[in-house]
Design a protein around this motif. Sequence first.
Motif, PDB file in Angstrom:
ATOM      1  N   THR A  17       0.790  -1.066   0.023  1.00 19.44           N
ATOM      2  CA  THR A  17      -0.035  -0.030  -0.037  1.00 19.44           C
ATOM      3  C   THR A  17       0.848   1.079  -0.063  1.00 19.44           C
ATOM      4  OG1 THR A  17      -0.294  -0.147   2.467  1.00 19.44           O
ATOM      5  CG2 THR A  17      -1.865  -1.307   1.065  1.00 19.44           C
ATOM      6  N   PRO A  18       1.510   1.547  -1.261  1.00 14.25           N
ATOM      7  CA  PRO A  18       2.590   2.892  -1.408  1.00 14.25           C
ATOM      8  C   PRO A  18       1.522   4.084  -0.710  1.00 14.25           C
ATOM      9  CG  PRO A  18       1.843   2.085  -3.283  1.00 14.25           C
ATOM     10  CD  PRO A  18       1.314   0.976  -2.323  1.00 14.25           C
ATOM     11  N   VAL A  19       2.152   4.716  -0.247  1.00 13.50           N
ATOM     12  CA  VAL A  19       1.638   6.290  -0.050  1.00 13.50           C
ATOM     13  C   VAL A  19       1.416   7.202  -1.024  1.00 13.50           C
ATOM     14  CG1 VAL A  19       1.999   8.260   1.767  1.00 13.50           C
ATOM     15  CG2 VAL A  19       2.829   5.979   2.388  1.00 13.50           C
ATOM     16  N   SER A  20       0.297   7.515  -1.335  1.00 15.84           N
ATOM     17  CA  SER A  20      -0.069   8.346  -2.365  1.00 15.84           C
ATOM     18  C   SER A  20       0.483   9.618  -2.062  1.00 15.84           C
ATOM     19  CB  SER A  20      -1.498   8.299  -2.753  1.00 15.84           C
ATOM     20  OG  SER A  20      -2.399   8.931  -1.946  1.00 15.84           O
ATOM     21  N   LEU A  21       0.740  10.650  -2.987  1.00 15.56           N
ATOM     22  CA  LEU A  21       1.124  12.005  -2.882  1.00 15.56           C
ATOM     23  C   LEU A  21       0.031  12.978  -2.243  1.00 15.56           C
ATOM     24  CD1 LEU A  21       3.430  12.929  -5.880  1.00 15.56           C
ATOM     25  CD2 LEU A  21       3.932  13.030  -3.496  1.00 15.56           C
ATOM     26  N   THR A  22      -1.233  12.536  -2.205  1.00 16.83           N
ATOM     27  CA  THR A  22      -2.408  12.971  -1.628  1.00 16.83           C
ATOM     28  C   THR A  22      -2.352  13.017  -0.116  1.00 16.83           C
ATOM     29  OG1 THR A  22      -3.838  12.876  -3.704  1.00 16.83           O
ATOM     30  CG2 THR A  22      -4.959  13.116  -1.569  1.00 16.83           C
ATOM     31  N   GLU A  23      -1.982  11.559   0.110  1.00 19.40           N
ATOM     32  CA  GLU A  23      -2.074  10.895   1.528  1.00 19.40           C
ATOM     33  C   GLU A  23      -0.859  11.648   1.982  1.00 19.40           C
ATOM     34  OE1 GLU A  23      -2.328   9.431   5.332  1.00 19.40           O
ATOM     35  OE2 GLU A  23      -3.976   9.718   3.721  1.00 19.40           O
ATOM     36  N   LEU A  24       0.233  11.873   1.563  1.00 17.99           N
ATOM     37  CA  LEU A  24       1.452  12.325   2.015  1.00 17.99           C
ATOM     38  C   LEU A  24       1.159  13.998   2.272  1.00 17.99           C
ATOM     39  CD1 LEU A  24       4.547  11.794   2.679  1.00 17.99           C
ATOM     40  CD2 LEU A  24       4.957  12.641   0.560  1.00 17.99           C
ATOM     41  N   GLU A  52      -1.621  15.253   3.033  1.00 23.03           N
ATOM     42  CA  GLU A  52      -2.454  15.524   4.400  1.00 23.03           C
ATOM     43  C   GLU A  52      -1.641  15.193   5.777  1.00 23.03           C
ATOM     44  OE1 GLU A  52      -5.455  12.904   3.253  1.00 23.03           O
ATOM     45  OE2 GLU A  52      -6.436  13.850   1.886  1.00 23.03           O
ATOM     46  N   ARG A  53      -0.708  14.178   5.232  1.00 18.28           N
ATOM     47  CA  ARG A  53      -0.074  13.791   6.592  1.00 18.28           C
ATOM     48  C   ARG A  53       1.011  15.205   7.024  1.00 18.28           C
ATOM     49  NH1 ARG A  53       2.725   7.717   5.660  1.00 18.28           N
ATOM     50  NH2 ARG A  53       0.647   6.614   5.624  1.00 18.28           N
ATOM     51  N   ALA A  54       1.524  15.809   5.993  1.00 15.76           N
ATOM     52  CA  ALA A  54       2.513  17.025   6.037  1.00 15.76           C
ATOM     53  C   ALA A  54       1.573  17.972   6.676  1.00 15.76           C
ATOM     54  CB  ALA A  54       3.096  17.266   4.762  1.00 15.76           C
ATOM     55  N   ALA A  55       0.475  18.196   6.221  1.00 13.57           N
ATOM     56  CA  ALA A  55      -0.584  19.363   6.567  1.00 13.57           C
ATOM     57  C   ALA A  55      -0.816  19.264   8.123  1.00 13.57           C
ATOM     58  CB  ALA A  55      -1.667  19.313   5.747  1.00 13.57           C
ATOM     59  N   THR A  86       6.453  13.634   7.141  1.00 15.72           N
ATOM     60  CA  THR A  86       6.291  15.151   7.066  1.00 15.72           C
ATOM     61  C   THR A  86       6.245  15.721   6.048  1.00 15.72           C
ATOM     62  OG1 THR A  86       8.935  15.335   7.203  1.00 15.72           O
ATOM     63  CG2 THR A  86       7.668  15.146   9.310  1.00 15.72           C
ATOM     64  N   GLY A  87       6.454  14.771   4.848  1.00 18.73           N
ATOM     65  CA  GLY A  87       6.341  15.409   3.364  1.00 18.73           C
ATOM     66  C   GLY A  87       7.788  16.085   3.336  1.00 18.73           C
ATOM     67  N   GLN A  88       8.704  16.171   3.852  1.00 17.99           N
ATOM     68  CA  GLN A  88       9.741  16.882   3.683  1.00 17.99           C
ATOM     69  C   GLN A  88      10.656  16.084   2.608  1.00 17.99           C
ATOM     70  OE1 GLN A  88      12.914  16.507   6.724  1.00 17.99           O
ATOM     71  NE2 GLN A  88      14.602  17.366   5.569  1.00 17.99           N
ATOM     72  N   VAL A  89      11.085  16.821   1.492  1.00 13.56           N
ATOM     73  CA  VAL A  89      11.854  16.436   0.183  1.00 13.56           C
ATOM     74  C   VAL A  89      13.130  16.057   0.901  1.00 13.56           C
ATOM     75  CG1 VAL A  89      12.866  16.726  -2.041  1.00 13.56           C
ATOM     76  CG2 VAL A  89      10.647  17.659  -1.251  1.00 13.56           C
ATOM     77  N   ARG A 111       1.243  19.331  -1.487  1.00 16.85           N
ATOM     78  CA  ARG A 111       0.184  19.690  -1.904  1.00 16.85           C
ATOM     79  C   ARG A 111       0.185  19.808  -3.332  1.00 16.85           C
ATOM     80  NH1 ARG A 111      -3.915  17.500  -0.936  1.00 16.85           N
ATOM     81  NH2 ARG A 111      -3.670  18.022   1.359  1.00 16.85           N
ATOM     82  N   ILE A 112       1.303  20.514  -3.762  1.00 15.83           N
ATOM     83  CA  ILE A 112       1.737  21.002  -5.171  1.00 15.83           C
ATOM     84  C   ILE A 112       1.943  19.707  -5.982  1.00 15.83           C
ATOM     85  CG2 ILE A 112       3.273  21.956  -6.695  1.00 15.83           C
ATOM     86  CD1 ILE A 112       3.533  24.626  -4.875  1.00 15.83           C
ATOM     87  N   LEU A 113       2.977  18.758  -5.404  1.00 19.19           N
ATOM     88  CA  LEU A 113       3.061  17.393  -6.032  1.00 19.19           C
ATOM     89  C   LEU A 113       1.924  16.688  -6.116  1.00 19.19           C
ATOM     90  CD1 LEU A 113       6.748  17.285  -4.147  1.00 19.19           C
ATOM     91  CD2 LEU A 113       6.524  17.553  -6.734  1.00 19.19           C
ATOM     92  N   ALA A 114       1.252  16.465  -5.235  1.00 13.61           N
ATOM     93  CA  ALA A 114       0.011  15.859  -5.209  1.00 13.61           C
ATOM     94  C   ALA A 114      -0.749  16.160  -6.402  1.00 13.61           C
ATOM     95  CB  ALA A 114      -0.888  15.767  -3.954  1.00 13.61           C
ATOM     96  N   ASN A 115      -0.607  17.130  -6.965  1.00 15.79           N
ATOM     97  CA  ASN A 115      -1.521  17.765  -8.210  1.00 15.79           C
ATOM     98  C   ASN A 115      -0.805  17.787  -9.338  1.00 15.79           C
ATOM     99  OD1 ASN A 115      -4.078  18.197  -6.616  1.00 15.79           O
ATOM    100  ND2 ASN A 115      -3.234  19.964  -5.871  1.00 15.79           N
ATOM    101  N   THR A 116       0.594  16.929  -9.167  1.00 17.40           N
ATOM    102  CA  THR A 116       1.303  17.000 -10.401  1.00 17.40           C
ATOM    103  C   THR A 116       1.153  15.839 -11.237  1.00 17.40           C
ATOM    104  OG1 THR A 116       2.977  18.593  -9.080  1.00 17.40           O
ATOM    105  CG2 THR A 116       3.626  17.111 -11.161  1.00 17.40           C
TER     106      THR A 116
END
Length: 325
Positions: free
Chosen positions: A91-98, A100-103, A293-296, A251-256
């Motif tokens: 169950t890989p973490v989607s960018l949308t979920e990531l 939300e976690r970062a937020a 945390t969503g940190q790159v 959030r930007i990456l989730a919509n990329t």
Amino acid sequence: MADELELLRRADPVPAHGPHYGDGPLDHNAERRLAALLNERPAVRRRPRLVWSLAAGTAAVVTVLTLLLSGPGTTPAVAAPRPLTIRADATPVSLTELAERAARAAAQGQGAPKLRKGTHVQSWSMGMSDDKPPVTLPEERVVRWKADGSHSELVVATDPRHPGRPVLRDDGGAPHLVEDGHVLTRHTYPPSWSDAPPESTPPHDAARLRAYLQEAAYTRTPLTTPELLDTIDELLDHWTLGARESAALARILANTAGLRPVGRVTDRLGRSGAAYEYRSAGTRRLLIMSPSTGQVLGLETVFTKADPQYGVKAGDVMDYSAWMR
């Protein structure tokens, strides 16, 4: 210079930019912009190319360097690093979920990391020429800023894959060895301020951050996914993002378009991350992010096709950056 390397390791991250002399070599950001202007392939022009003054003896010299660096039965330090190993995740973490976690992490506030001007980065880049074998040049860079707007930059040659072993450099037009932690450059720059991205402070709102990245890319057309990843690379070479900025970027990456989760990785500094892949003609970009945390954490570019003109094989790492706090 063990003392210099230890100083760098303990340094607080802060930006890595500064004026470049007009008659000096281009940095990798300038190379990338020049490539875009000339409509060159990024795989060839994105990083500086080696200019060696060696003729027919080059291959023999590189062979000797390989033996010096590696010794019998060990992996040669001259060779390009292998691509990061992706571990499949049911169950890989989607960018949308990531995102939300970062937020949520940013909303907690207490103890959350703050935005800091500057960077601390370990990087590997492939040096290429038309007729000489490519080699990988590792280095570590830290920039400290002071309250008066001045800053210092320290760059050392080091490779955490081979701690304590000599590092290959191409300074002076010929490949040669330097000791681990050898100081490549040390500069202090006078106060300077800019209100243009990526020098100016990045916002922590996703819509405003997207506009900021657009301006930093020097284009009015919507950024493609490769252009966005290049601009994020440049942003992180200037700033260490806080929790709110990391959440906005996630959030930007989730919509990329084109970025897909592929599993988990352990990056070259031993950190666990979620991996997101983007494939284009001839290359694969792998974005590594903290799953909580969503940190790159890092960005890797790998050749997916061989390029005999430059001695590149499919699977060679073109460049890799690992950002630290």
